[in-house]
Design an enzyme around this catalytic site. Structure first.
Site, PDB file in Angstrom:
ATOM      1  N   ASP A   1      -1.874   3.832  -5.199  1.00 43.82           N
ATOM      2  CA  ASP A   1      -1.817   2.364  -5.036  1.00 43.82           C
ATOM      3  C   ASP A   1      -1.869   1.668  -6.386  1.00 43.82           C
ATOM      4  O   ASP A   1      -1.243   0.623  -6.583  1.00 43.82           O
ATOM      5  CB  ASP A   1      -2.972   1.891  -4.139  1.00 43.82           C
TER       6      ASP A   1
ATOM      7  N   ASP B   1      -2.147  19.467 -10.995  1.00 46.61           N
ATOM      8  CA  ASP B   1      -1.518  19.420 -12.319  1.00 46.61           C
ATOM      9  C   ASP B   1      -0.125  20.025 -12.263  1.00 46.61           C
ATOM     10  O   ASP B   1       0.060  21.229 -12.493  1.00 46.61           O
ATOM     11  CB  ASP B   1      -2.384  20.174 -13.337  1.00 46.61           C
TER      12      ASP B   1
ATOM     13  N   ASP C   1      -5.175   8.588  -3.260  1.00 43.65           N
ATOM     14  CA  ASP C   1      -4.742   7.351  -2.595  1.00 43.65           C
ATOM     15  C   ASP C   1      -4.911   6.159  -3.528  1.00 43.65           C
ATOM     16  O   ASP C   1      -3.984   5.368  -3.727  1.00 43.65           O
ATOM     17  CB  ASP C   1      -5.568   7.162  -1.326  1.00 43.65           C
TER      18      ASP C   1
ATOM     19  N   HIS D   1      -5.213  24.704 -14.351  1.00 44.25           N
ATOM     20  CA  HIS D   1      -4.389  25.800 -14.878  1.00 44.25           C
ATOM     21  C   HIS D   1      -4.753  27.143 -14.241  1.00 44.25           C
ATOM     22  O   HIS D   1      -4.609  28.202 -14.868  1.00 44.25           O
ATOM     23  CB  HIS D   1      -4.496  25.880 -16.401  1.00 44.25           C
TER      24      HIS D   1
ATOM     25  N   ASP E   1      -0.608  12.129 -15.021  1.00 46.34           N
ATOM     26  CA  ASP E   1      -0.751  13.578 -15.130  1.00 46.34           C
ATOM     27  C   ASP E   1      -2.173  13.920 -14.692  1.00 46.34           C
ATOM     28  O   ASP E   1      -3.140  13.622 -15.375  1.00 46.34           O
ATOM     29  CB  ASP E   1      -0.508  14.004 -16.590  1.00 46.34           C
TER      30      ASP E   1
ATOM     31  N   ASP F   1       0.851  -1.178   0.000  1.00 45.05           N
ATOM     32  CA  ASP F   1       0.000   0.000   0.000  1.00 45.05           C
ATOM     33  C   ASP F   1       0.895   1.239   0.000  1.00 45.05           C
ATOM     34  O   ASP F   1       1.934   1.249   0.663  1.00 45.05           O
ATOM     35  CB  ASP F   1      -0.887   0.002   1.251  1.00 45.05           C
TER      36      ASP F   1
ATOM     37  N   GLU G   1       6.366  20.382 -19.634  1.00 46.82           N
ATOM     38  CA  GLU G   1       5.250  19.680 -20.298  1.00 46.82           C
ATOM     39  C   GLU G   1       4.203  20.694 -20.717  1.00 46.82           C
ATOM     40  O   GLU G   1       3.586  20.604 -21.763  1.00 46.82           O
ATOM     41  CB  GLU G   1       4.634  18.659 -19.342  1.00 46.82           C
ATOM     42  N   GLU G   2       4.009  21.701 -19.898  1.00 46.88           N
ATOM     43  CA  GLU G   2       2.943  22.682 -20.159  1.00 46.88           C
ATOM     44  C   GLU G   2       3.251  23.540 -21.385  1.00 46.88           C
ATOM     45  O   GLU G   2       2.378  24.204 -21.915  1.00 46.88           O
ATOM     46  CB  GLU G   2       2.732  23.578 -18.932  1.00 46.88           C
TER      47      GLU G   2
ATOM     48  N   HIS H   1       4.953  14.855 -15.261  1.00 50.86           N
ATOM     49  CA  HIS H   1       5.620  16.145 -15.444  1.00 50.86           C
ATOM     50  C   HIS H   1       5.581  16.900 -14.130  1.00 50.86           C
ATOM     51  O   HIS H   1       4.595  16.862 -13.398  1.00 50.86           O
ATOM     52  CB  HIS H   1       4.995  16.941 -16.598  1.00 50.86           C
TER      53      HIS H   1
HETATM   54  N1  DTR Z   1      -2.381  18.251 -20.820  1.00 51.40           N
HETATM   55  C1  DTR Z   1      -2.344  18.015 -19.391  1.00 51.40           C
HETATM   56  C2  DTR Z   1      -3.698  17.803 -18.785  1.00 51.40           C
HETATM   57  C3  DTR Z   1      -4.541  16.893 -19.568  1.00 51.40           C
HETATM   58  C4  DTR Z   1      -5.617  17.246 -20.293  1.00 51.40           C
HETATM   59  N2  DTR Z   1      -6.176  16.105 -20.873  1.00 51.40           N
HETATM   60  C5  DTR Z   1      -5.451  15.047 -20.484  1.00 51.40           C
HETATM   61  C6  DTR Z   1      -5.600  13.690 -20.782  1.00 51.40           C
HETATM   62  C7  DTR Z   1      -4.666  12.787 -20.291  1.00 51.40           C
HETATM   63  C8  DTR Z   1      -3.602  13.267 -19.489  1.00 51.40           C
HETATM   64  C9  DTR Z   1      -3.458  14.626 -19.173  1.00 51.40           C
HETATM   65  C10 DTR Z   1      -4.397  15.506 -19.681  1.00 51.40           C
HETATM   66  C11 DTR Z   1      -1.720  19.201 -18.692  1.00 51.40           C
HETATM   67  O1  DTR Z   1      -2.311  20.286 -18.750  1.00 51.40           O
HETATM   68  O2  DTR Z   1      -0.680  19.003 -18.092  1.00 51.40           O
HETATM   69 ZN    ZN Z   2      -1.443  21.346 -17.282  1.00 48.07          ZN
HETATM   70 ZN    ZN Z   3      -0.448  18.067 -16.517  1.00 47.49          ZN
HETATM   71 CA    CA Z   4      -2.840   3.791  -0.168  1.00 50.40          CA
END
Ligand code: DTR
Ligand code: ZN
Ligand code: ZN
Ligand code: CA
Length: 438
Positions: free
Chosen positions: A306, A137, A302, A287, A200, A43, A171-172, A125
């Site tokens: 897991d 995020d 959680d 965002h 993500d 766990d 990543e953004e 990310h």
């Molecule tokens: N692009 C990602 C958030 C995000 C939006 N749709 C999905 C689908 C699958 C994974 C991530 C995402 C971000 O803003 O970091």
């Molecule tokens: Zn994002």
């Molecule tokens: Zn993201």
């Molecule tokens: Ca757990």
């Protein structure tokens, strides 16, 4: 080119016999391996994951309110994560790149041991957008992957496969860090990946439970975990290209992952499954500056933490599938005399990683002058491996032979084809059957 009437008649009677018996000659794929048994994952303590989020929130607060690429908050997030991994015995590497005029960093952590030719990687990310702390995020994915890595260390796990973890920069800005990492992986290194798992946004306050529908074996691993909890899942439909798994998928590496939703709104039907609020976004702070420590659903975080551990333990400790797995096609395919090439297909699925360096192709081709024949094995991506050239001197009947191919640069799963061409007039034949053994 004459075909012996006797054989044709016999074949016709045989086919009629089969049809009358209700059995049509069909392609069959049979595998001989018993289901492998993997170790059970521990766990993942939610409190530990939340402690990482508290640290990331403090870092954002102390650095202008964000952890964005090129800002001091991002490098502080990298330093925090790296220190935890170094202390836990990982071999860490900081990979530097430049994007939008600023220096970015990927953090790679290798767990020593395992088969270097079978790399299982999990990543998230670590950067936020400039408008906020980015706790869901993507502090959520980063913290859960970190805590899973630390659990590997606590367990002193000795997996079959080599475990690698990654935290991506920028990543953004368009998957910049993960694209840079993959672009700088030599093809020989890419071929060693059995899979990349991406996380993500896995703690959204109004959560859904979405599983990426990419590699079937990885998808099944996550679905089985949630089935064990009695939690229904849905296929992630907005994900393609939307996060770092795309960088790996684009070079043919099997991918999978989990997601709890962003700005799309939860439907009434989904509330029936998961609770929460319909008509409200899965994460209304997506965002935004309100993506702080309070923007997390603990149950979702959680469960997903897991689930990550379950996937890492399951996919990395499975014994390599014992030899003897084979896939065959028994359907006859006529080879036109001095004509176009024909193919016969076997579909390989449910395996992970690359095909072996000693992939065996056993062919049974009936023909009255086998020197007429050119035979190739085509990998799922179309790469051709020559098994047999034509020969004007080899007048014997039939090609009943097993060829060994180094297919280690090919992904195992997919449609493999046997291609046969008769390149000399007179004498002809047919593919009787063929078999791939992994
Ligand atoms: N692009 C990602 C958030 C995000 C939006 N749709 C999905 C689908 C699958 C994974 C991530 C995402 C971000 O803003 O970091
Ligand atoms: Zn994002
Ligand atoms: Zn993201
Ligand atoms: Ca757990």
């Amino acid at each position: 080119m004459h075909v012996s009437a006797a054989r044709n008649t016999a074949a016709a009677f045989a086919l009629v016999g089969l049809l009358l018996a209700g059995a049509a000659p069909v392609a069959t794929a049979t595998t001989a391996a018993p289901a492998p048994v993997a170790l059970a994952a521990p766990d993942i303590p939610l409190a530990n994951v939340k402690a990482h989020l508290t640290q990331l929130q403090s870092i954002a607060t102390a650095n202008g309110g964000n952890r964005a690429h090129g800002r001091t908050g991002y490098k502080a997030s990298i330093d925090y994560t790296k220190a935890k991994l170094d202390a836990a015995g990982f071999t860490t590497t900081l990979q530097q790149f430049t994007s939008s005029g600023a220096i970015g960093y990927n953090l790679i952590a290798d767990w020593p041991g395992g088969d270097a030719n079978q790399v299982l990687m999990a990543g998230a990310h670590l950067d936020s957008v400039a408008s906020g702390a980015g706790i869901n995020d993507n502090g959520s994915g980063s913290a859960a992957v970190l805590e899973t890595a630390l659990a590997v260390s606590r367990a002193q796990l000795q997996p079959t496969k080599h475990l690698r973890f990654g935290w991506w920069g920028a990543e953004e800005l368009g998957l910049v860090g993960s694209k840079y990492y993959v672009a700088n992986l030599p093809a020989t290194e890419r071929a060693k990946f059995s899979g990349y798992l991406n996380f993500d946004m896995i703690g959204s306050p109004n959560p859904g439970y979405f599983v990426y529908d990419d590699d079937p074996a990885i998808e099944k691993t996550f679905k089985d975990f949630y089935a064990g909890l009695g939690v229904p899942t849905e296929i992630e439909t907005e994900g393609d290209g939307r996060s770092d798994h795309a960088s790996f998928k684009n070079v043919g590496i099997p991918v999978g992952g989990l997601f709890t939703g962003a700005s799309r709104t939860k439907t009434a039907a989904q509330v029936q499954k998961w609770g929460g609020t319909s008509g409200l976004a899965f994460d209304r702070c997506y965002h935004s500056s309100c993506d702080t420590s309070t923007n997390i659903n603990d149950t979702a975080l959680d469960r997903n933490s897991d689930a990550i551990a379950h996937a890492i333990w399951t996919l990395s400790t499975e014994p390599t599938v014992p030899p003897g797995d084979f896939y065959e096609n028994l359907t006859d395919v006529t080879v036109p005399d001095n004509g176009a090439a024909v193919t016969s297909t076997v579909t390989v699925a449910g395996r992970t990683g690359s095909a072996p360096a000693t992939l065996k192709a056993a062919v049974d081709i009936k023909h009255t002058f086998r020197g007429d024949l050119v035979i190739d094995l085509l990998a799922p991506d179309g790469t051709a491996y020559r098994l047999k050239n034509s020969s004007t001197s080899d007048s014997a009947d039939n090609v009943i032979a097993t060829y060994t191919v180094d297919a280690s640069s090919e992904t195992a799963n997919g449609a493999w084809r046997l291609r046969v061409q008769d390149v000399v007039a007179r004498d002809t034949g047919y593919i009787d059957s063929w078999k791939l053994t992994f």
